[in-house]
Design an enzyme around this catalytic site. Structure first.
Site, PDB file in Angstrom:
ATOM      1  N   ASN A  11       9.856 -15.495  90.181  1.00  9.90           N
ATOM      2  CA  ASN A  11       9.449 -16.487  90.832  1.00  9.90           C
ATOM      3  C   ASN A  11       9.437 -16.146  92.481  1.00  9.90           C
ATOM      4  OD1 ASN A  11      11.822 -17.681  92.021  1.00  9.90           O
ATOM      5  ND2 ASN A  11      12.544 -18.236  89.919  1.00  9.90           N
ATOM      6  N   ASN A  52      16.961 -24.500  80.740  1.00 10.08           N
ATOM      7  CA  ASN A  52      15.989 -23.798  80.059  1.00 10.08           C
ATOM      8  C   ASN A  52      16.032 -23.390  78.782  1.00 10.08           C
ATOM      9  OD1 ASN A  52      15.384 -22.395  83.176  1.00 10.08           O
ATOM     10  ND2 ASN A  52      13.896 -23.667  82.344  1.00 10.08           N
ATOM     11  N   ARG A  65      13.909 -12.955  80.308  1.00 11.65           N
ATOM     12  CA  ARG A  65      14.601 -14.181  79.929  1.00 11.65           C
ATOM     13  C   ARG A  65      14.473 -14.440  78.234  1.00 11.65           C
ATOM     14  NH1 ARG A  65      15.194 -19.515  83.329  1.00 11.65           N
ATOM     15  NH2 ARG A  65      17.116 -19.410  82.107  1.00 11.65           N
ATOM     16  N   ARG A  79       4.792 -21.522  83.614  1.00  9.53           N
ATOM     17  CA  ARG A  79       5.660 -21.267  82.692  1.00  9.53           C
ATOM     18  C   ARG A  79       5.444 -21.699  81.257  1.00  9.53           C
ATOM     19  NH1 ARG A  79      10.406 -19.287  84.703  1.00  9.53           N
ATOM     20  NH2 ARG A  79       9.949 -17.986  86.446  1.00  9.53           N
ATOM     21  N   HIS A  95       8.618 -24.523  87.859  1.00 11.20           N
ATOM     22  CA  HIS A  95       9.067 -25.614  86.476  1.00 11.20           C
ATOM     23  C   HIS A  95       8.807 -27.038  87.068  1.00 11.20           C
ATOM     24  CE1 HIS A  95      12.115 -22.444  84.710  1.00 11.20           C
ATOM     25  NE2 HIS A  95      10.806 -22.678  83.960  1.00 11.20           N
ATOM     26  N   CYS A 108      18.663 -27.530  87.092  1.00  8.70           N
ATOM     27  CA  CYS A 108      18.492 -26.307  86.153  1.00  8.70           C
ATOM     28  C   CYS A 108      19.998 -25.719  85.828  1.00  8.70           C
ATOM     29  CB  CYS A 108      18.078 -25.018  87.361  1.00  8.70           C
ATOM     30  SG  CYS A 108      16.487 -25.357  88.056  1.00  8.70           S
TER      31      CYS A 108
HETATM   32  N1  ARG Z   1      15.283 -17.518  87.616  1.00  5.84           N
HETATM   33  C1  ARG Z   1      14.940 -18.558  87.048  1.00  5.84           C
HETATM   34  C2  ARG Z   1      13.430 -18.503  86.370  1.00  5.84           C
HETATM   35  O1  ARG Z   1      12.669 -18.179  87.139  1.00  5.84           O
HETATM   36  C3  ARG Z   1      15.351 -19.652  87.276  1.00  5.84           C
HETATM   37  C4  ARG Z   1      15.526 -20.993  86.478  1.00  5.84           C
HETATM   38  C5  ARG Z   1      15.358 -22.349  87.038  1.00  5.84           C
HETATM   39  N2  ARG Z   1      15.401 -23.326  86.115  1.00  5.84           N
HETATM   40  C6  ARG Z   1      14.925 -24.375  86.081  1.00  5.84           C
HETATM   41  N3  ARG Z   1      15.060 -25.357  85.096  1.00  5.84           N
HETATM   42  N4  ARG Z   1      14.017 -24.708  87.039  1.00  5.84           N
HETATM   43  O2  ARG Z   1      13.294 -18.574  85.339  1.00  5.84           O
END
Ligand code: ARG
Length: 276
Positions: free
Chosen positions: A19, A68, A87, A134, A163, A257
């Protein structure tokens, strides 16, 4: 008792870039990240929350972002199917944790991307879903079909707000914080139509992750640097608690998050299970 899943930042770091906030050249400070995470945990504990922990794992730096892991609905955890390979290794660990703690872990059909409570938030009985960056719209439809609830899919248009929980935060069954420019026109209209009371945050505070707040009853926990939102929440009778989370913003995350509410968000009114 509000129950919130967190994961200690033992292996947190900026190891890849998925991101616009992430840059391997801007590493996180391990000690400071630990301190900020502990302060968030202490704050939530002081508000009466129970904080079970997911065991951190080397090579999975974003496992700290438990939002997440899944979308929680009653005793069901709808597991994420991460868009990015970096991830995807988190999901078996999330699944094992939910199973060991009495939840039913369910996987979405293959081929559907879904990033859990990062992209799916209840406001009242309606599930609001963020898609395209996403999660997939059809994944949101599928989950809502299983639950038997109405879903409002919202297209996200700014990769900084990739998100839904970075630009939309239900604070009661009829009210939410949001950052309108993160949504396409159609989604903005849908939010205005379906959420009676909206608090818009400005671009500066949105970039401080103002919308990524944790709501516990009438308390709202959020990153520092969002004075205007804090004022607007106070006017509405909420007590705000700002705590620095800059080390996590380097990965594109903040308070919300880093948490996953297991017993139901305060803003959620879960519909009765769909007849099967
Ligand atoms: N680096 C993670 C990603 O890009 C951050 C996730 C943040 N989580 C959220 N629920 N917005 O997936």
């Amino acid at each position: 008792m509000p129950t919130i899943l967190m994961c200690p930042p033992d292996f947190y770091g900026i190891e890849y870039e998925i991101n616009p906030w992430m840059s391997r050249s801007r590493a996180s400070d391990t000690a400071l990240a630990r301190q900020q995470w502990e302060a968030l945990r202490a704050l939530l504990t002081s508000l009466g929350c129970e904080i079970p922990l997911l065991t951190p794992a080397k090579g999975l730096p974003d496992l700290v972002f438990t939002a997440n892991a899944a979308l929680i609905w009653r005793d069901v955890a709808f597991l994420s199917r991460f868009r990015h390979a970096a991830r995807q290794g988190e999901t078996p660990l999330d699944e094992a944790w939910f199973q060991q703690h009495g939840l039913t872990a369910r996987s979405l059909p293959e081929g559907m991307n879904f990033e859990g409570a990062g992209d799916a938030l209840f406001c009242g009985e309606t599930l609001f879903g963020g898609y395209i960056i996403r999660s997939d719209a059809r994944a949101l439809q599928w989950v809502a079909g299983e639950i038997g609830c109405r879903v409002i899919p919202l297209q996200l248009v700014d990769t900084h707000f990739y998100h839904l929980d970075t630009c939309f935060c239900p604070i009661s069954p009829t009210a939410a914080i949001w950052h309108p420019p993160a949504f396409d026109d159609y989604a903005q209209t849908a939010v205005r139509e379906h959420v009676p009371e909206l608090i818009a945050v400005n671009s500066h505070e949105a970039a401080r992750f103002a919308c990524n707040a944790v709501v516990v009853g009438r308390h709202v926990v959020l990153n520092t640097g969002c004075p205007q939102l804090e004022e607007r929440l106070s006017e509405r009778g909420f007590t705000t608690h700002a705590t620095p989370l800059d080390e996590f913003i380097k990965a594109g995350g903040s308070a919300k998050c880093l948490t996953l509410r297991l017993d139901g968000e305060d803003a959620a009114q879960w519909p009765a299970p769909a007849a099967t």
